[in-house]
Design an enzyme around this catalytic site. Structure first.
Site, mmCIF file in Angstrom:
data_model
loop_
_atom_site.group_PDB
_atom_site.id
_atom_site.type_symbol
_atom_site.label_atom_id
_atom_site.label_comp_id
_atom_site.label_asym_id
_atom_site.label_seq_id
_atom_site.Cartn_x
_atom_site.Cartn_y
_atom_site.Cartn_z
ATOM 1 N N THR B 67 -11.768 -13.100 -22.297
ATOM 2 C CA THR B 67 -10.930 -12.777 -21.151
ATOM 3 C C THR B 67 -9.505 -13.186 -21.457
ATOM 4 O OG1 THR B 67 -10.752 -12.939 -18.764
ATOM 5 C CG2 THR B 67 -11.054 -14.976 -19.934
ATOM 6 N N ALA B 115 -18.953 -15.883 -14.634
ATOM 7 C CA ALA B 115 -18.558 -15.081 -13.483
ATOM 8 C C ALA B 115 -19.172 -15.602 -12.198
ATOM 9 C CB ALA B 115 -18.979 -13.627 -13.703
#
Lengths: 214, 271
Positions: B67, B115
């Site tokens: 990310t 997440a």
């Protein structure tokens, strides 16, 4: 009476440095302004020194999260004591209280992995510096350091420290230590915040920035 | 996320010595969005044992990185820019992940790491912020919100949470930006980049922020560019750049730009 402390802690991942010194009637402390994160660093002004009372400072290094949580816990409890009893704990009492808490948690499921330096000025005893480590050892010392930086700086302190240093001499001694770190220490520590404790309380001294690498 | 768990992390060691702080829970079946580390096999997330008395080797949990999120303060507020790729090993699980969590109309949280961890805890934070508002009749400050989050995750330190988030908002002291992670760090700052592509993003933003006064437009471009450059170099970042601007009235969703479109646009500009 003079006390000089250098506290710095270097772990493989995190590295924090604190330098503390006290001189005849006061104590000087120093801590670098750096939060390391893996291989980058987040330069910021996060203070590693926690004010326990008007004349007591706690320098706390170690595991991320543990440091702030433990230091704030001690800080609030010291203040609670004052509220309940009407007077403040002396530096010696505060140090022993801190150590006791560290020891109590040591063999629990959630030990605090922190190294501490507590510096304070007592009306009767004068300045005092207490060295504590994560195994809750406690020692009163004229000067102290934590971490890998200690290997570099303790000898300098041993050599040049005298109990009757003036304030300027003490700051110079700290500067010597910082220069040595700047020269030999693998991590780049851009700036150090310095505090002095004397009978008037805690004073912020000028930030020290080591001049470019030699 | 309606994505099947593709990969279970094989190198997770579960050990419970009866000490909560050393036990590592599993929770790694979901695709990971990357934690703060540069990609590479040599990197693993080594959760340190509190008292290193030498019992047992270093337990490692391999997180599936991938990310780039960044946020920086400037004169007119805070810019938050994130990519949108989720990877499971070398498989791209999704190119359209929402990595900015809208905590409330004036607070944003970014997502890096697990997440589930990020979205769950930030949702919980949203609830706490609302309770604060109801109790105190005023908005919560960014410092207080980030402290709430940090304290919440500290309880679970050592148990395998993976979360590297930036809490961004505007309160009565002006723009606020805090980095909070599951290790217990909580740091205030002007600029943060988190994730496998964070290094690349730092390069762009650090050099772009040298000129002190940026207009909103320039700051947005900088954020967008930084994420683009990170996605260019980092295999685990990509998809779209989602850009938000936090100002005194709250946050605004500025743009969503596909990285490949940006690539063509920047190439054309160079020519």
């Amino acid at each position: 009476m003079g006390w000089i402390e250098i506290l710095d802690r270097a772990e493989v991942v995190t590295d924090k440095h604190h330098i503390r010194g006290s001189t005849g009637g006061g104590e000087i402390r120093r801590a670098p302004n750096l939060v390391p994160l893996r291989i980058t660093c987040l330069p910021n002004d996060q203070d590693k020194m926690f004010k326990l009372s008007d004349k007591i400072l706690l320098l706390c290094v170690g595991e991320a999260g543990d440091t702030v949580q433990f230091a704030e816990y001690i800080q609030k409890n010291i203040q609670l004591y004052k509220m309940r009893n009407g007077y403040e704990l002396s530096p010696k009492a505060a140090a022993n209280f801190t150590r006791k808490n560290l020891a109590d948690y040591l063999r629990s499921r959630t030990p605090y992995h922190v190294n501490l330096l507590l510096a304070g000025f007592d009306e009767t005893d004068g300045p005092g510096l207490y060295y504590m480590d994560h195994l809750s050892a406690l020692a009163k010392a004229p000067f102290a350091a934590h971490g890998y930086g200690a290997y570099l700086t303790l000898s300098i302190l041993d050599r040049y420290y005298r109990p009757d240093l003036t304030r300027d001499e003490a700051v110079d001694l700290l500067k010597k230590c910082i220069e040595e770190l700047n020269k030999r220490f693998i991590l780049n520590l851009p700036s150090f915040s310095v505090r002095l404790i004397d009978k008037e309380g805690i004073h912020d001294l000028e930030k020290l920035m080591p001049v470019g690498a030699k | 996320m309606a994505l099947a768990s593709v990969l279970q992390s094989e190198s997770v060691d579960f050990s419970n010595y009866g000490r909560q702080r050393r036990g590592f829970a599993s929770g790694l079946t979901e695709t990971e969005l990357g934690l703060e580390s540069v990609g590479g096999d040599s990197l693993s997330f080594a959760l340190r044992t509190s008292c290193s008395n030498g019992d047992g080797p270093d337990r490692k949990i391999e997180f599936l990185h991938g990310t780039t999120t960044l946020a920086f303060k400037f004169q007119h507020g805070v810019i938050v820019a994130v990519d949108s790729r989720a990877t499971a090993g070398s498989y791209i699980a999704s190119q359209t992940v929402k990595k900015v969590i809208e905590i409330n109309p004036y607070l944003l949280g970014t997502m890096a790491g697990g997440a589930a961890d990020c979205s769950f805890w930030e949702r919980l934070l949203a609830r706490q912020c609302r309770v604060y508002e109801l109790r105190n009749k005023e908005r919560i400050s960014v410092a207080a919100a980030s402290k709430l989050l940090a304290n919440m995750v500290y309880q679970y330190k050592g148990m395998g949470l993976s979360m590297g988030t930036m809490v961004c908002g505007w309160d009565k002291t002006g723009p606020g930006l805090y980095y909070v992670d599951s290790e217990g760090n909580r740091v205030c700052g002007d600029l943060f980049a988190v994730g496998s592509g964070s290094m690349y993003a730092y390069g762009i933003v650090d050099s772009g922020l040298k000129q002190k006064d940026l207009t909103v437009e320039e700051a947005c471009d900088l954020g967008r560019r930084a994420i683009y450059q990170a996605t260019y170099r980092d295999a685990y970042s990509g998809g779209q750049v989602n850009l938000y601007h936090v100002h005194s009235e709250g946050w605004t969703r500025v743009s969503q730009s596909d990285v490949l479109m940006l690539h063509q646009q920047y190439q054309a500009e160079k020519a």
